[in-house]
Design an enzyme around this catalytic site. Structure first.
Site, PDB file in Angstrom:
ATOM      1  N   GLY A  34       7.688 -26.102 -19.406  1.00 16.97           N
ATOM      2  CA  GLY A  34       7.241 -27.490 -19.388  1.00 16.97           C
ATOM      3  C   GLY A  34       7.619 -28.305 -18.156  1.00 16.97           C
ATOM      4  N   TRP A  36       6.489 -28.379 -14.929  1.00 18.87           N
ATOM      5  CA  TRP A  36       5.379 -28.976 -14.159  1.00 18.87           C
ATOM      6  C   TRP A  36       4.719 -30.097 -14.963  1.00 18.87           C
ATOM      7  CZ3 TRP A  36       1.929 -25.818 -10.331  1.00 18.87           C
ATOM      8  CH2 TRP A  36       2.752 -25.123  -9.425  1.00 18.87           C
ATOM      9  N   ASP A  52      -0.150 -22.750 -22.693  1.00 18.05           N
ATOM     10  CA  ASP A  52       0.608 -21.513 -22.423  1.00 18.05           C
ATOM     11  C   ASP A  52       0.441 -20.560 -23.591  1.00 18.05           C
ATOM     12  OD1 ASP A  52       3.058 -20.987 -20.148  1.00 18.05           O
ATOM     13  OD2 ASP A  52       2.963 -19.590 -21.838  1.00 18.05           O
ATOM     14  N   ASP A  68      -4.583 -18.857 -24.734  1.00 22.89           N
ATOM     15  CA  ASP A  68      -4.862 -18.102 -23.518  1.00 22.89           C
ATOM     16  C   ASP A  68      -5.958 -18.838 -22.745  1.00 22.89           C
ATOM     17  OD1 ASP A  68      -5.814 -16.211 -21.627  1.00 22.89           O
ATOM     18  OD2 ASP A  68      -5.162 -14.566 -22.922  1.00 22.89           O
ATOM     19  N   ASP A  92       0.650 -22.464 -12.465  1.00 20.76           N
ATOM     20  CA  ASP A  92       1.854 -21.734 -12.049  1.00 20.76           C
ATOM     21  C   ASP A  92       1.919 -20.436 -12.856  1.00 20.76           C
ATOM     22  OD1 ASP A  92       4.244 -21.438 -10.584  1.00 20.76           O
ATOM     23  OD2 ASP A  92       5.453 -22.392 -12.148  1.00 20.76           O
ATOM     24  N   LYS A 132      -0.513 -20.583  -8.060  1.00 20.53           N
ATOM     25  CA  LYS A 132       0.441 -19.612  -7.523  1.00 20.53           C
ATOM     26  C   LYS A 132      -0.319 -18.353  -7.116  1.00 20.53           C
ATOM     27  CE  LYS A 132       4.052 -18.348 -10.305  1.00 20.53           C
ATOM     28  NZ  LYS A 132       5.366 -18.793  -9.841  1.00 20.53           N
TER      29      LYS A 132
HETATM   30  N1  SAM Z   1       5.365 -24.213 -14.274  1.00 21.69           N
HETATM   31  C1  SAM Z   1       6.204 -23.841 -15.424  1.00 21.69           C
HETATM   32  C2  SAM Z   1       7.366 -24.789 -15.484  1.00 21.69           C
HETATM   33  O1  SAM Z   1       7.599 -25.535 -14.521  1.00 21.69           O
HETATM   34  O2  SAM Z   1       8.054 -24.840 -16.509  1.00 21.69           O
HETATM   35  C3  SAM Z   1       6.635 -22.385 -15.333  1.00 21.69           C
HETATM   36  C4  SAM Z   1       5.489 -21.428 -15.574  1.00 21.69           C
HETATM   37  S1  SAM Z   1       5.949 -19.726 -15.749  1.00 21.69           S
HETATM   38  C5  SAM Z   1       6.369 -19.284 -14.106  1.00 21.69           C
HETATM   39  C6  SAM Z   1       4.398 -18.888 -15.972  1.00 21.69           C
HETATM   40  C7  SAM Z   1       3.765 -19.030 -17.359  1.00 21.69           C
HETATM   41  O3  SAM Z   1       2.413 -18.549 -17.310  1.00 21.69           O
HETATM   42  C8  SAM Z   1       4.460 -18.228 -18.463  1.00 21.69           C
HETATM   43  O4  SAM Z   1       5.046 -19.094 -19.388  1.00 21.69           O
HETATM   44  C9  SAM Z   1       3.319 -17.410 -19.089  1.00 21.69           C
HETATM   45  O5  SAM Z   1       3.389 -17.337 -20.505  1.00 21.69           O
HETATM   46  C10 SAM Z   1       2.079 -18.180 -18.654  1.00 21.69           C
HETATM   47  N2  SAM Z   1       0.830 -17.408 -18.718  1.00 21.69           N
HETATM   48  C11 SAM Z   1       0.604 -16.167 -18.224  1.00 21.69           C
HETATM   49  N3  SAM Z   1      -0.628 -15.748 -18.533  1.00 21.69           N
HETATM   50  C12 SAM Z   1      -1.228 -16.758 -19.235  1.00 21.69           C
HETATM   51  C13 SAM Z   1      -2.516 -16.913 -19.857  1.00 21.69           C
HETATM   52  N4  SAM Z   1      -3.434 -15.923 -19.818  1.00 21.69           N
HETATM   53  N5  SAM Z   1      -2.798 -18.082 -20.493  1.00 21.69           N
HETATM   54  C14 SAM Z   1      -1.853 -19.065 -20.562  1.00 21.69           C
HETATM   55  N6  SAM Z   1      -0.617 -18.967 -20.003  1.00 21.69           N
HETATM   56  C15 SAM Z   1      -0.297 -17.829 -19.352  1.00 21.69           C
END
Ligand code: SAM
Length: 183
Positions: A34, A36, A52, A68, A92, A132
Site C-alpha cells: 500500500g 504507492w 493487488d 488480477d 509497481d 516498473k
Molecule cells: N508499490 C507497492 C508499495 O509501495 O507498497 C509495492 C508493490 S510490490 C513490489 C508488487 C506487487 O505486484 C505484489 O504485491 C504482487 O502481488 C503484485 N502483482 C503481481 N502480479 C499481479 C497481477 N497480475 N495483478 C495484480 N497485482 C499483481
C-alpha cells in the site's frame, strides 16, 4: 509512516517529474502493501484505486481491491470505482522471483506490457503511465507503442531503487488515444 520502502521510489519519481497533481484520479496496479497508494493520496489525488492479488490493509481515502489486473472485467470495474477515466496509471507490479534472472526479467516485462495495455483502456486523454521495467531484455518492444500513444516517454532509476538491481521505471505522459486509432 509509509508501509513500504517502495514508497520512496514513487516519492523520488514524483519529486523529479511532478506527475501527481491535486484532484487527479489514480490507479495503482500491484498496490500491496500500500505504499504507492499512500503516496498518491498524500500528494492530493481526489480518487485512488489500488489493485493487488494479495489482500491489502485499508488506506484512508483510497479504495483497494483484491484481484488480477488481467481479468477482462478489471478496466471497467476500476473506472467505475474511480468515478471516471484515470489521469495516472501506476504499476509497481512484480512477479514472485524465481532467482533465474532471465526468467524474472521476462515475467516483469510481461507485467509491464500488460499494464501498458491496461492503461490505454482506462486513461483519459493527456493521462500518464508509470511502470516498473528491467534494463535490457524485451523492453524495446514496449517503447514503440508507448512513443506512439504518449507525447513523452522517459526512463528513471530512483535513488531508492537498489543500484545492483536492474529495475528502473518507464514514465509516459500526454496520452493521445487519437494517435492509436489512426494506425
Ligand atoms: N508499490 C507497492 C508499495 O509501495 O507498497 C509495492 C508493490 S510490490 C513490489 C508488487 C506487487 O505486484 C505484489 O504485491 C504482487 O502481488 C503484485 N502483482 C503481481 N502480479 C499481479 C497481477 N497480475 N495483478 C495484480 N497485482 C499483481
Amino acid at each position: 509512516g509509509w508501509r513500504s520502502r517502495a514508497a520512496f521510489k514513487l516519492i523520488e519519481i514524483d519529486d523529479r517529474l511532478k506527475l501527481i497533481k491535486p484532484g487527479m484520479k489514480i490507479i495503482d496496479l500491484g498496490a500491496a502493501p500500500g505504499g504507492w497508494t499512500q503516496v498518491a493520496v498524500k500528494r492530493g489525488a481526489s480518487a485512488v484505486v489500488g489493485l493487488d492479488l494479495l489482500p491489502v490493509d485499508p488506506v484512508s481515502d483510497a479504495t483497494i481491491i483484491e484481484g488480477d489486473f488481467t481479468d477482462p472485467e478489471m478496466p471497467a470495474r476500476l473506472i467505475e470505482l474511480l468515478g471516471g477515466p484515470a489521469d495516472l496509471v501506476l504499476s509497481d507490479m512484480a512477479p514472485n522471483t524465481t532467482g533465474h534472472a532471465p526468467t524474472d526479467h521476462l515475467r516483469i516485462m510481461g507485467l509491464a506490457e500488460g499494464a501498458l495495455d491496461f492503461a490505454m483502456q482506462v486513461l483519459a486523454p493527456g493521462g500518464g503511465f508509470v511502470a516498473k521495467v528491467f534494463q535490457g531484455g524485451s523492453e524495446r518492444q514496449m517503447l514503440e507503442p508507448m512513443k506512439l500513444a504518449f507525447s513523452s516517454v522517459r526512463h528513471l532509476k530512483p535513488p531508492a531503487s537498489r543500484k545492483e538491481s536492474s529495475e528502473l521505471y518507464v514514465v509516459a505522459t500526454g496520452f493521445r488515444p487519437d494517435r492509436l486509432k489512426q494506425d
